[in-house]
Design a protein around this motif. Structure first.
Motif, PDB file in Angstrom:
ATOM      1  N   ALA A  95       0.839  -1.200   0.000  1.00  0.00           N
ATOM      2  CA  ALA A  95       0.000   0.000   0.000  1.00  0.00           C
ATOM      3  C   ALA A  95       0.872   1.248   0.000  1.00  0.00           C
ATOM      4  CB  ALA A  95      -0.926  -0.008   1.212  1.00  0.00           C
ATOM      5  N   ARG A  96       1.889   1.251   0.838  1.00  0.00           N
ATOM      6  CA  ARG A  96       2.771   2.421   0.908  1.00  0.00           C
ATOM      7  C   ARG A  96       3.534   2.627  -0.397  1.00  0.00           C
ATOM      8  NH1 ARG A  96       4.024   4.870   5.624  1.00  0.00           N
ATOM      9  NH2 ARG A  96       3.155   4.035   7.564  1.00  0.00           N
ATOM     10  N   VAL A  97       4.049   1.534  -0.951  1.00  0.00           N
ATOM     11  CA  VAL A  97       4.921   1.636  -2.128  1.00  0.00           C
ATOM     12  C   VAL A  97       4.127   1.871  -3.406  1.00  0.00           C
ATOM     13  CG1 VAL A  97       6.549   0.350  -3.575  1.00  0.00           C
ATOM     14  CG2 VAL A  97       6.767   0.274  -1.087  1.00  0.00           C
ATOM     15  N   LEU A  98       3.057   1.121  -3.609  1.00  0.00           N
ATOM     16  CA  LEU A  98       2.324   1.166  -4.876  1.00  0.00           C
ATOM     17  C   LEU A  98       1.200   2.199  -4.881  1.00  0.00           C
ATOM     18  CD1 LEU A  98       2.092  -2.682  -5.467  1.00  0.00           C
ATOM     19  CD2 LEU A  98       3.825  -1.103  -6.337  1.00  0.00           C
ATOM     20  N   LEU A  99       0.567   2.400  -3.731  1.00  0.00           N
ATOM     21  CA  LEU A  99      -0.526   3.373  -3.654  1.00  0.00           C
ATOM     22  C   LEU A  99      -0.051   4.725  -3.138  1.00  0.00           C
ATOM     23  CD1 LEU A  99      -3.312   1.119  -2.082  1.00  0.00           C
ATOM     24  CD2 LEU A  99      -2.732   1.405  -4.491  1.00  0.00           C
ATOM     25  N   GLY A 100       1.113   4.732  -2.519  1.00  0.00           N
ATOM     26  CA  GLY A 100       1.647   5.977  -2.004  1.00  0.00           C
ATOM     27  C   GLY A 100       1.002   6.448  -0.724  1.00  0.00           C
ATOM     28  N   ARG A 101       0.424   5.518   0.048  1.00  0.00           N
ATOM     29  CA  ARG A 101      -0.269   5.887   1.285  1.00  0.00           C
ATOM     30  C   ARG A 101      -0.378   4.661   2.183  1.00  0.00           C
ATOM     31  NH1 ARG A 101      -6.228   7.097  -1.040  1.00  0.00           N
ATOM     32  NH2 ARG A 101      -6.434   7.922   1.069  1.00  0.00           N
ATOM     33  N   PRO A 102      -0.508   4.832   3.500  1.00  0.00           N
ATOM     34  CA  PRO A 102      -0.670   3.668   4.372  1.00  0.00           C
ATOM     35  C   PRO A 102      -2.026   3.005   4.175  1.00  0.00           C
ATOM     36  CG  PRO A 102      -0.906   5.692   5.628  1.00  0.00           C
ATOM     37  CD  PRO A 102      -0.443   6.092   4.257  1.00  0.00           C
ATOM     38  N   ALA A 103      -2.070   1.713   4.428  1.00  0.00           N
ATOM     39  CA  ALA A 103      -3.319   0.965   4.277  1.00  0.00           C
ATOM     40  C   ALA A 103      -4.417   1.522   5.165  1.00  0.00           C
ATOM     41  CB  ALA A 103      -3.075  -0.512   4.596  1.00  0.00           C
ATOM     42  N   ALA A 104      -4.045   2.138   6.273  1.00  0.00           N
ATOM     43  CA  ALA A 104      -5.052   2.682   7.188  1.00  0.00           C
ATOM     44  C   ALA A 104      -5.953   3.704   6.508  1.00  0.00           C
ATOM     45  CB  ALA A 104      -4.372   3.320   8.401  1.00  0.00           C
ATOM     46  N   ASP A 105      -5.437   4.384   5.487  1.00  0.00           N
ATOM     47  CA  ASP A 105      -6.249   5.390   4.790  1.00  0.00           C
ATOM     48  C   ASP A 105      -7.447   4.778   4.074  1.00  0.00           C
ATOM     49  OD1 ASP A 105      -4.420   7.221   5.631  1.00  0.00           O
ATOM     50  OD2 ASP A 105      -3.620   7.703   3.653  1.00  0.00           O
ATOM     51  N   LEU A 106      -7.383   3.484   3.791  1.00  0.00           N
ATOM     52  CA  LEU A 106      -8.449   2.813   3.043  1.00  0.00           C
ATOM     53  C   LEU A 106      -9.223   1.812   3.897  1.00  0.00           C
ATOM     54  CD1 LEU A 106      -6.328   2.166  -0.167  1.00  0.00           C
ATOM     55  CD2 LEU A 106      -8.240   3.755   0.003  1.00  0.00           C
ATOM     56  N   ALA A 107      -8.921   1.734   5.179  1.00  0.00           N
ATOM     57  CA  ALA A 107      -9.539   0.726   6.034  1.00  0.00           C
ATOM     58  C   ALA A 107     -11.052   0.871   6.077  1.00  0.00           C
ATOM     59  CB  ALA A 107      -8.977   0.821   7.449  1.00  0.00           C
ATOM     60  N   GLY A 108     -11.738  -0.253   5.951  1.00  0.00           N
ATOM     61  CA  GLY A 108     -13.194  -0.263   6.048  1.00  0.00           C
ATOM     62  C   GLY A 108     -13.909   0.410   4.906  1.00  0.00           C
ATOM     63  N   ALA A 109     -13.194   0.669   3.809  1.00  0.00           N
ATOM     64  CA  ALA A 109     -13.801   1.404   2.691  1.00  0.00           C
ATOM     65  C   ALA A 109     -13.732   0.592   1.407  1.00  0.00           C
ATOM     66  CB  ALA A 109     -13.081   2.740   2.492  1.00  0.00           C
ATOM     67  N   LEU A 110     -14.747   0.792   0.544  1.00  0.00           N
ATOM     68  CA  LEU A 110     -14.752   0.284  -0.823  1.00  0.00           C
ATOM     69  C   LEU A 110     -14.593   1.506  -1.716  1.00  0.00           C
ATOM     70  CD1 LEU A 110     -17.833  -2.090  -0.428  1.00  0.00           C
ATOM     71  CD2 LEU A 110     -15.423  -2.784  -0.465  1.00  0.00           C
ATOM     72  N   THR A 111     -13.408   1.702  -2.234  1.00  0.00           N
ATOM     73  CA  THR A 111     -13.058   2.958  -2.880  1.00  0.00           C
ATOM     74  C   THR A 111     -12.944   2.810  -4.390  1.00  0.00           C
ATOM     75  OG1 THR A 111     -11.811   3.574  -0.893  1.00  0.00           O
ATOM     76  CG2 THR A 111     -11.392   4.858  -2.885  1.00  0.00           C
ATOM     77  N   ASP A 112     -13.654   3.658  -5.115  1.00  0.00           N
ATOM     78  CA  ASP A 112     -13.532   3.727  -6.565  1.00  0.00           C
ATOM     79  C   ASP A 112     -12.146   4.279  -6.896  1.00  0.00           C
ATOM     80  OD1 ASP A 112     -13.659   4.482  -9.284  1.00  0.00           O
ATOM     81  OD2 ASP A 112     -15.812   4.857  -9.146  1.00  0.00           O
ATOM     82  N   LEU A 113     -11.442   3.605  -7.802  1.00  0.00           N
ATOM     83  CA  LEU A 113     -10.095   4.039  -8.160  1.00  0.00           C
ATOM     84  C   LEU A 113     -10.083   5.470  -8.663  1.00  0.00           C
ATOM     85  CD1 LEU A 113      -7.175   2.993  -8.318  1.00  0.00           C
ATOM     86  CD2 LEU A 113      -7.647   2.249 -10.655  1.00  0.00           C
ATOM     87  N   ASP A 114     -11.145   5.890  -9.349  1.00  0.00           N
ATOM     88  CA  ASP A 114     -11.223   7.264  -9.853  1.00  0.00           C
ATOM     89  C   ASP A 114     -11.264   8.293  -8.726  1.00  0.00           C
ATOM     90  OD1 ASP A 114     -11.117   6.670 -12.530  1.00  0.00           O
ATOM     91  OD2 ASP A 114     -13.285   6.538 -12.765  1.00  0.00           O
ATOM     92  N   GLU A 115     -11.717   7.862  -7.554  1.00  0.00           N
ATOM     93  CA  GLU A 115     -11.855   8.787  -6.433  1.00  0.00           C
ATOM     94  C   GLU A 115     -10.713   8.681  -5.436  1.00  0.00           C
ATOM     95  OE1 GLU A 115     -15.564   7.644  -4.793  1.00  0.00           O
ATOM     96  OE2 GLU A 115     -16.763   8.336  -6.504  1.00  0.00           O
ATOM     97  N   ALA A 116      -9.853   7.678  -5.619  1.00  0.00           N
ATOM     98  CA  ALA A 116      -8.782   7.445  -4.658  1.00  0.00           C
ATOM     99  C   ALA A 116      -7.586   8.355  -4.938  1.00  0.00           C
ATOM    100  CB  ALA A 116      -8.333   5.982  -4.727  1.00  0.00           C
ATOM    101  N   VAL A 117      -6.899   8.717  -3.871  1.00  0.00           N
ATOM    102  CA  VAL A 117      -5.663   9.482  -4.008  1.00  0.00           C
ATOM    103  C   VAL A 117      -4.534   8.480  -4.230  1.00  0.00           C
ATOM    104  CG1 VAL A 117      -4.110  11.138  -2.914  1.00  0.00           C
ATOM    105  CG2 VAL A 117      -6.574  11.262  -2.495  1.00  0.00           C
ATOM    106  N   VAL A 118      -4.269   8.186  -5.492  1.00  0.00           N
ATOM    107  CA  VAL A 118      -3.257   7.205  -5.883  1.00  0.00           C
ATOM    108  C   VAL A 118      -2.448   7.777  -7.041  1.00  0.00           C
ATOM    109  CG1 VAL A 118      -4.613   5.226  -5.118  1.00  0.00           C
ATOM    110  CG2 VAL A 118      -4.848   6.042  -7.471  1.00  0.00           C
TER     111      VAL A 118
END
Length: 274
Positions: A95-118
């Protein structure tokens, strides 16, 4: 199943499973996505992924790229009788390396890739996949994209003591003992673990135990699965499975296990298509 080479060695710290799928069910239906210690990244092809939290129809959304962080409730994956795409299970470091953020930022969420900060390279991936007709080329495109992100990311891995504590929790070590092992108070460890993955240590451990049990279900008797995975007994296994997976182990074996077996699923429990 779509034949595919193993995850490249350079990505294995970040991607524990990468599964191209082309599945025909014969009729519309819903599958369960079980909690896992990995993040799920799904890139559907032909039709968007329709996913919600089980029992919460209002949370249903459709996306051409979906990210789900760690969670303690099952997801519901809706299909019209067939599904195609590529699904990946990402580690916390991934998550840190490929998404550029800790996994905690996405915990408990179903996130559309278009809306994610990636990174933009990930946001562009669905469109590039749709323009790529062959499965081998699609898998190669995903691998190249992730390898490029990994090469540019440096090494922003979790703190060594937090990573060690998570490994201890996964292996069944109690929260108090894990904190002592890494030299933290229980409260301090809880804060650091939650900041990394989004779950408290005890919740993370419950998910890890469910994940271990899931790998054994269908291959060993339930009582043996319970003993091997650290449950007090089979009844404890059933209660925990019902709480986290939304069904008993017996129901999951009847309704989901044949699907998982047909796909040759190699891991990524908590994945959107398990």
């Amino acid at each position: 199943m779509i034949p595919a080479p193993p995850v490249p060695a350079a990505l294995r710290r970040y991607v524990v499973a990468r599964l191209p799928y082309d599945v025909a069910f014969g009729a519309p239906g819903v599958h369960r996505g079980l909690p896992s210690t990995t993040l799920t990244f799904v890139l559907p092809i032909d039709d968007p992924l329709r996913v919600s939290w089980a029992g919460r129809p209002a949370s249903l959304h459709a996306a051409w790229g979906s990210l789900s962080g760690l969670h303690t409730e099952p997801a519901a994956i809706h299909h019209d009788g067939a599904q195609q795409g590529i699904q990946l299970a990402l580690t916390l470091e991934g998550a840190r390396v490929l998404l550029g953020r800790p996994a905690a930022d996405l915990a408990g969420a179903l996130t559309d890739l278009d809306e994610a900060v990636v990174p933009p390279a990930l946001r562009e991936l669905p469109e590039r996949l749709h323009a790529t007709p062959a499965w081998a080329a699609r898998v190669a495109l995903v691998d190249r994209t992730l390898a490029g992100l990994a090469a540019r990311a440096g090494d922003p891995e979790p703190r060594a003591e937090v990573a060690h504590a998570l490994a201890l929790l996964t292996s069944g070590t109690g929260v108090e003992a894990a904190a002592a092992e890494v030299g933290y108070s229980r409260r301090r460890l809880s804060s650091l673990v939650r900041a990394e993955c989004g779950l408290a240590p005890k919740a993370y451990q419950r998910v890890a135990r469910l994940e271990a049990a899931r790998r054994l279900l269908g291959h060993r008797p339930l009582a043996e699965v319970a003993a091997s995975c650290g449950y007090a007994d089979q009844a404890h296994l059933t209660r925990e499975w019902s709480a986290l997976a939304g069904c008993t182990p017996t129901t999951w074996l009847r309704e989901e296990f044949p699907f998982v077996q047909d796909r040759g699923d190699g891991g990524g429990a908590g994945s959107e298509h398990d």
